[in-house]
Design an enzyme around this catalytic site. Sequence first.
Site, mmCIF file in Angstrom:
data_model
loop_
_atom_site.group_PDB
_atom_site.id
_atom_site.type_symbol
_atom_site.label_atom_id
_atom_site.label_comp_id
_atom_site.label_asym_id
_atom_site.label_seq_id
_atom_site.Cartn_x
_atom_site.Cartn_y
_atom_site.Cartn_z
ATOM 1 N N ASP A 1 -79.693 32.362 51.325
ATOM 2 C CA ASP A 1 -80.239 31.228 50.699
ATOM 3 C C ASP A 1 -81.768 31.371 50.145
ATOM 4 O O ASP A 1 -82.488 30.536 49.601
ATOM 5 C CB ASP A 1 -80.277 29.960 51.435
ATOM 6 N N ASP B 1 -86.866 29.744 48.900
ATOM 7 C CA ASP B 1 -85.889 29.664 49.819
ATOM 8 C C ASP B 1 -85.518 28.019 49.903
ATOM 9 O O ASP B 1 -86.140 27.217 50.233
ATOM 10 C CB ASP B 1 -86.621 29.909 51.223
ATOM 11 N N ASN C 1 -74.524 23.476 54.557
ATOM 12 C CA ASN C 1 -73.101 24.206 54.620
ATOM 13 C C ASN C 1 -72.434 23.321 55.903
ATOM 14 O O ASN C 1 -71.055 23.263 55.722
ATOM 15 C CB ASN C 1 -73.570 25.548 54.691
ATOM 16 N N ASP D 1 -71.895 26.238 47.985
ATOM 17 C CA ASP D 1 -71.802 27.023 46.790
ATOM 18 C C ASP D 1 -72.371 26.391 45.432
ATOM 19 O O ASP D 1 -72.953 26.931 44.657
ATOM 20 C CB ASP D 1 -70.175 27.617 46.593
#
Length: 396
Positions: free
Chosen positions: A290, A247, A255, A264
């Site tokens: 994620d 994770d 983000n 990305d």
Amino acid sequence: MQSLIVTGGLAILAGSFVLAWFTGGRQRYLMLFAIALLTVDAAFIGMFLRPYVPDNIALPFSNMAFIAAQLTFGESLLQRRGKSFGRTFIIGMFVLLSAVYVVLYLTSTIEIRTAGINIGLIVIFVVTLKHIWIRRDDTIHDKLIFWTFITLGLMHTIRTAGVFFNQDIANPQSVFWGFLQLYILLLAMILTLELLASHFVERLETANTLRDRDHLTGVLNRAGFERAVGAIYAGRTRVMVSLVLIDIDEFKAINDALGHPVGDAVLRRVGAVLIDQSRAGDIVGRIGGDEFAILAIDLGAEGAGALGERIRRRLDEDASAGQGRQLSARCSVGAATINIERGYETLYAAADAALYEAKRLGRNRVVSGAADSGRDTEQGAGRVVPFVSERRRTDI
């Protein structure tokens, strides 16, 4: 009637390859095979027109068409394998064999001409055969195409040898010539079915791969990962199976602060690291926004923990070295190893509990555990026995 059957049949088969070319990604070998069939058709038409066209036109035309068809057919088989004769070889062989035929036509008997042209076709056959020789890992379609091609080459060899024992074989009006036409049509039909079947199987496999692949990271998507896991569990017993869950730490903050293009880039980097660090037979997938997972057979609890640590360390080193903001990401890892007979749900629950523990302890670490051999809890997971990786000084 026989002439119409042969020429019409070859034209229909050629049309099927043109259709496959239009609907199948326009792969070049499909169109080349269609051209080869139409060229053979033209050669036969030239032979059928001999009663109406002078031999000095019909015979050279037909034989040059046979030469062109053999070269085109061989090139199509090579391109299907990702290979090629090369333009120099194709043009050189066509010019050489055509010149040999013209010389033999002007100076020799029909038997010598027939033998000469077939020897040239056999040379092309041998060169093609060398490049498409079957391998152990070839599909059944590849092997069928290979052996059918050998049969086609043997036909040329038998006809060439037979000319010296029976002159009637070289006569286009002979029974042998009629049998030869039908035989070529039969082989063309078999090859067409084999090539088309192989083409559509490959298209289906490509579609399945695209369906199961996460296009951003290059690993399996959740559905593809679950299908691959199901196949593993359906085909094995009495082996130890490991699940490593990864994770990305604080991915939402990345983000929000840096934008989705940077997010990305982080996901692509994580996918690349997972592919690089996992073994060839491991299943690697992105199972959440994620969150990633690796399923491995016979890796062992220590091996699963070591795999998780290698992944964590690679990403941590990228972030610590400051290799651009797009690489500045760390991860938490939870790993578990149990007997495959206990089921995937038990394995996932144990790995998920280990991942939760890694986050609770401060993130950027690996917790490796195994489902207890005792009675499972209501949630389906046993007790997690953690091994917590040591963190680098830069993590503190």
